[in-house]
Design a protein around this motif. Structure first.
Motif, PDB file in Angstrom:
ATOM      1  N   ASP A   1       0.839  -1.190   0.000  1.00 31.73           N
ATOM      2  CA  ASP A   1       0.000   0.000   0.000  1.00 31.73           C
ATOM      3  C   ASP A   1       0.881   1.251   0.000  1.00 31.73           C
ATOM      4  O   ASP A   1       1.785   1.387   0.823  1.00 31.73           O
ATOM      5  CB  ASP A   1      -0.900  -0.012   1.238  1.00 31.73           C
ATOM      6  CG  ASP A   1      -1.769   1.230   1.311  1.00 31.73           C
ATOM      7  OD1 ASP A   1      -2.085   1.796   0.244  1.00 31.73           O
ATOM      8  OD2 ASP A   1      -2.123   1.643   2.432  1.00 31.73           O
ATOM      9  N   SER A  19      -0.620   4.450  -0.205  1.00 36.49           N
ATOM     10  CA  SER A  19      -1.566   5.562  -0.075  1.00 36.49           C
ATOM     11  C   SER A  19      -0.994   6.711   0.742  1.00 36.49           C
ATOM     12  O   SER A  19      -1.493   7.844   0.661  1.00 36.49           O
ATOM     13  CB  SER A  19      -2.877   5.075   0.549  1.00 36.49           C
ATOM     14  OG  SER A  19      -2.638   4.492   1.823  1.00 36.49           O
ATOM     15  N   THR A  52      -2.043   9.579  -3.966  1.00 38.27           N
ATOM     16  CA  THR A  52      -3.505   9.631  -3.955  1.00 38.27           C
ATOM     17  C   THR A  52      -3.967   9.937  -5.372  1.00 38.27           C
ATOM     18  O   THR A  52      -3.418  10.825  -6.037  1.00 38.27           O
ATOM     19  CB  THR A  52      -4.043  10.709  -2.992  1.00 38.27           C
ATOM     20  OG1 THR A  52      -3.445  11.964  -3.301  1.00 38.27           O
ATOM     21  CG2 THR A  52      -3.747  10.343  -1.558  1.00 38.27           C
ATOM     22  N   TYR A  75      -1.566  11.082 -10.213  1.00 37.63           N
ATOM     23  CA  TYR A  75      -1.574  10.966  -8.755  1.00 37.63           C
ATOM     24  C   TYR A  75      -0.930  12.195  -8.127  1.00 37.63           C
ATOM     25  O   TYR A  75       0.063  12.740  -8.639  1.00 37.63           O
ATOM     26  CB  TYR A  75      -0.800   9.719  -8.315  1.00 37.63           C
ATOM     27  CG  TYR A  75      -1.429   8.439  -8.778  1.00 37.63           C
ATOM     28  CD1 TYR A  75      -2.349   7.750  -7.985  1.00 37.63           C
ATOM     29  CD2 TYR A  75      -1.137   7.921 -10.040  1.00 37.63           C
ATOM     30  CE1 TYR A  75      -2.944   6.580  -8.433  1.00 37.63           C
ATOM     31  CE2 TYR A  75      -1.731   6.756 -10.491  1.00 37.63           C
ATOM     32  CZ  TYR A  75      -2.633   6.083  -9.678  1.00 37.63           C
ATOM     33  OH  TYR A  75      -3.222   4.939 -10.123  1.00 37.63           O
TER      34      TYR A  75
END
Length: 670
Positions: free
Chosen positions: A451, A453, A457, A474
């Motif tokens: 991940d 994140s 984003t 992103y």
């Protein structure tokens, strides 16, 4: 065909792929159209910055002026510009030497495009030899009245004349009269369907339009539409509208008169027999279909797709024996019913209204049908006569087998390793290249392992004009992360025929090597949670370094209440002011910024920590006081936020929290 014309306002805009949606029209049978969407139809790249016009070329009528050019209008220079010019202002043309004994200005004019100016000169005959005359052109203005860039060309032309008597101007004469079609038929019917080009033996005065008459009279067929001169002012073209009447004449005589040369001498009258013929017929009989053809004999999965997204490749073309009423639309029905495979997308007539083509969406469903019969009806001729219904047996077949799923041929990041240099909005993208045309209404999902994140984003995603390449953008948040092999999985997209893609997995697509930033202003000591219920709230701060303010963090929001209802997020406007707060902290007053607004953008305030990135960071100066403010766009919001007591600035300077006298947790990154 419907054409929409728009006024264009010049502003600072750059858009690389504008999507157009067309809807709302109805057929002649009052059936509402299928909505049409075309991504990347056009781009916009305009700027308010004034762009000076420049000369593209300067072309003399002859390379070397000799005695043969002597006389009125014997020489000209055509100046071409890169943009439309102000045709009330003529350019100034000067030469590197005094050549008044050879050239004196006679006239000048712009062409119909407003981009070409032709200067005409009278040529005197004197003993002059110059192998390289330099020309300088200046003074013209574009349509926005911006002055041109001065243009100089060495050796544009030469002069080699000897003293002699300038020939006495002679009356101009017509060299030829050339029709655009030797015989006018029904095919030329309509606006500007016919023209005659009249060529003269010398340069003419464009202020005098030649008169063109016909014998016998052809007014039932031809009406004058427009006329124009060529750039050299030697050819005049008259354009006519053509009415389709029952007329047969094998030899129309043309008479041309009334033109004048630049010396003011009228032309010699010109008469030519049999310039063109007319053979037109008013069609009053019932129109009939000549042929019905399909784009392929058998529809397979290769034709599957939506015409609105560029995927359909099946069409039916109906040819008629005469021009039809383009406001009517032929209706095409099939036997057996094939509506599970074909649905009309759009249709259009050809330029003269004799052929109508319907384009179909092709569903990617498993169907096998042979010998499909098509029946055409409903179209009207020019006199309103309804066509004779026409049936074509065995027009096409359908053999749709399950289509192979689309797949990603290649996925590429814009950079191999994300570093602090990519921080900010749209700082990173991934481009997925598919092996076939995809449905632009369905965007793929891209997931990462591990991940990421905390760094990436999703900001936006779009298909290219051909719907084979998808680019995901992103935002990059700076955090301390090191990962040399981030795996990406791309799934969820569909082909133009609606078939789900095969998931695509790429190990080690990119790496991450970032370090988290440190806030320039940090007020974080927690002294409990307190509700705030204003239209806005915020704090003052003084940065210790100068630079762009890139980020505002408002952490620890534990509750948001709107009209007694708890919500997870709400829309806000982020504002940055220069200056402090007016100091009103009583229970019935709200503090307000005292300085000018520097920056504003929309954002979302959510439960938990809020990292708000400023898309166009305002520049701050060390040692000056500023205020950040969150303004609620819906109504009064009750916000439960953690408080702090270690704000190094004036106590009780919080915005919109009367009576609290304490400060909020926040961080500012400069």
């Amino acid at each position: 065909m419907y054409t929409a014309v728009y006024n264009v306002t010049v502003t600072d805009v750059t858009l690389n792929a504008v999507q157009a949606t067309i809807s709302g029209a109805k057929s002649a049978a009052n059936v509402l159209q299928t909505s049409f969407i075309r991504a990347g139809l056009f781009s916009i790249n305009t700027t308010t910055a004034a762009v000076a016009p420049t000369v593209v070329s300067a072309t003399p009528s002859i390379g070397t002026i000799i005695n043969a050019q002597g006389g009125v209008g014997g020489f000209n220079i055509a100046v071409a510009y890169d943009q439309v010019m102000n045709t009330t202002v003529a350019p100034v043309i000067t030469f590197s030497r005094v050549i008044g004994a050879t050239l004196t200005p006679a006239s000048g004019s712009w062409d119909v495009t407003g981009k070409i100016y032709t200067a005409v000169y009278n040529v005197g005959l004197a003993n002059v030899t110059d192998n390289a005359v330099q020309v300088t052109i200046s003074g013209a203005l574009n349509a926005a009245d911006v002055s041109q860039t001065s243009f100089t060309r060495s050796g544009l032309f030469a002069i080699g004349t000897t003293a002699a008597t300038v020939p006495t101007p002679t009356a101009p004469s017509v060299v030829s009269a050339t029709p655009s079609a030797a015989t006018i038929t029904n095919a030329q019917g309509g606006a500007s369907g016919f023209s005659i080009a009249v060529a003269y033996n010398q340069t003419m005065d464009t202020a005098f339009t030649p008169s063109i008459t016909f014998s016998p009279g052809v007014s039932s067929t031809l009406t004058f539409a427009s006329g124009s001169w060529n750039a050299g002012h030697t050819t005049y073209t008259a354009v006519y509208n053509v009415a389709v009447a029952t007329v047969a004449d094998n030899a129309v005589q043309v008479t041309v008169s009334g033109g004048k040369n630049i010396a003011g001498l009228p032309q010699t009258s010109f008469v030519q027999n049999g310039v063109f013929a007319i053979n037109t017929t008013v069609v009053s009989a019932t129109p009939t279909v000549v042929s019905v053809t399909s784009s392929v004999a058998t529809i397979t999965s290769a034709q599957a797709g939506s015409a609105q997204t560029g995927g359909a490749t099946f069409s039916i073309t109906v040819a008629y024996d005469q021009p039809m009423d383009s406001n009517s639309t032929p209706l095409i029905s099939f036997s057996p019913d094939v509506s599970s495979t074909l649905s009309p997308a759009f249709g259009s007539w050809n330029f003269n209204g004799t052929t109508y083509t319907t384009v179909y969406n092709v569903a990617d469903t498993v169907v096998s049908v042979g010998g499909v019969q098509a029946t055409v009806s409903g179209a009207k001729g020019p006199s309103g006569n309804l066509q004779t219904p026409f049936t074509q047996n065995n027009l096409f077949a359908i053999n749709m087998t399950p289509a192979a799923p689309p797949s990603v041929n290649e996925a590429e990041p814009d950079i191999a390793v994300i570093t602090n240099s990519q921080a900010g909005a749209n700082g990173f993208y991934i481009r997925a290249i598919y092996n076939r045309v995809m449905d632009a209404a369905v965007k793929p999902a891209i997931t990462f392992s591990p991940d990421v994140s905390g760094v990436l984003t999703f900001a936006a995603g779009s298909w290219d004009a051909g719907h084979t390449v998808y680019t995901a953008y992103y935002n990059v948040t700076l955090a301390t992360v090191t990962d040399n092999a981030v795996q990406a999985t791309i799934s969820g997209a569909k082909s133009a025929g609606g078939v789900l893609q095969t998931p695509f997995v790429q190990n080690s697509m990119f790496g991450i090597s970032t370090t988290g930033p440190s806030p320039n202003i940090s007020v974080t000591q927690n002294n409990g949670i307190s509700p705030i219920n204003p239209f806005y709230f915020g704090e003052s701060f003084v940065p210790t370094v100068s630079g762009p303010m890139t980020q505002l963090n408002v952490p620890g929001i534990s509750q948001l209440t709107v009209l007694s209802s708890t919500v997870s997020s709400t829309n806000v406007t982020v504002k940055i002011f220069q200056g402090g707060i007016d100091g009103q902290t009583g229970s019935d007053t709200y503090g307000l910024p005292t300085g000018a607004l520097l920056y504003s953008q929309n954002a979302t305030l959510s439960l938990g920590d809020n990292d708000i990135f400023l898309t166009t960071p305002p520049s701050l100066t060390a040692g000056q006081m500023y205020v950040w403010q969150l303004v609620f766009n819906n109504s009064i919001i009750e916000v439960y936020a953690p408080l702090a007591t270690n704000n190094p600035y004036a106590a009780g300077d919080i915005l919109g929290a009367p009576g609290i006298g304490r400060d909020l947790n926040f961080q500012v990154y400069v």
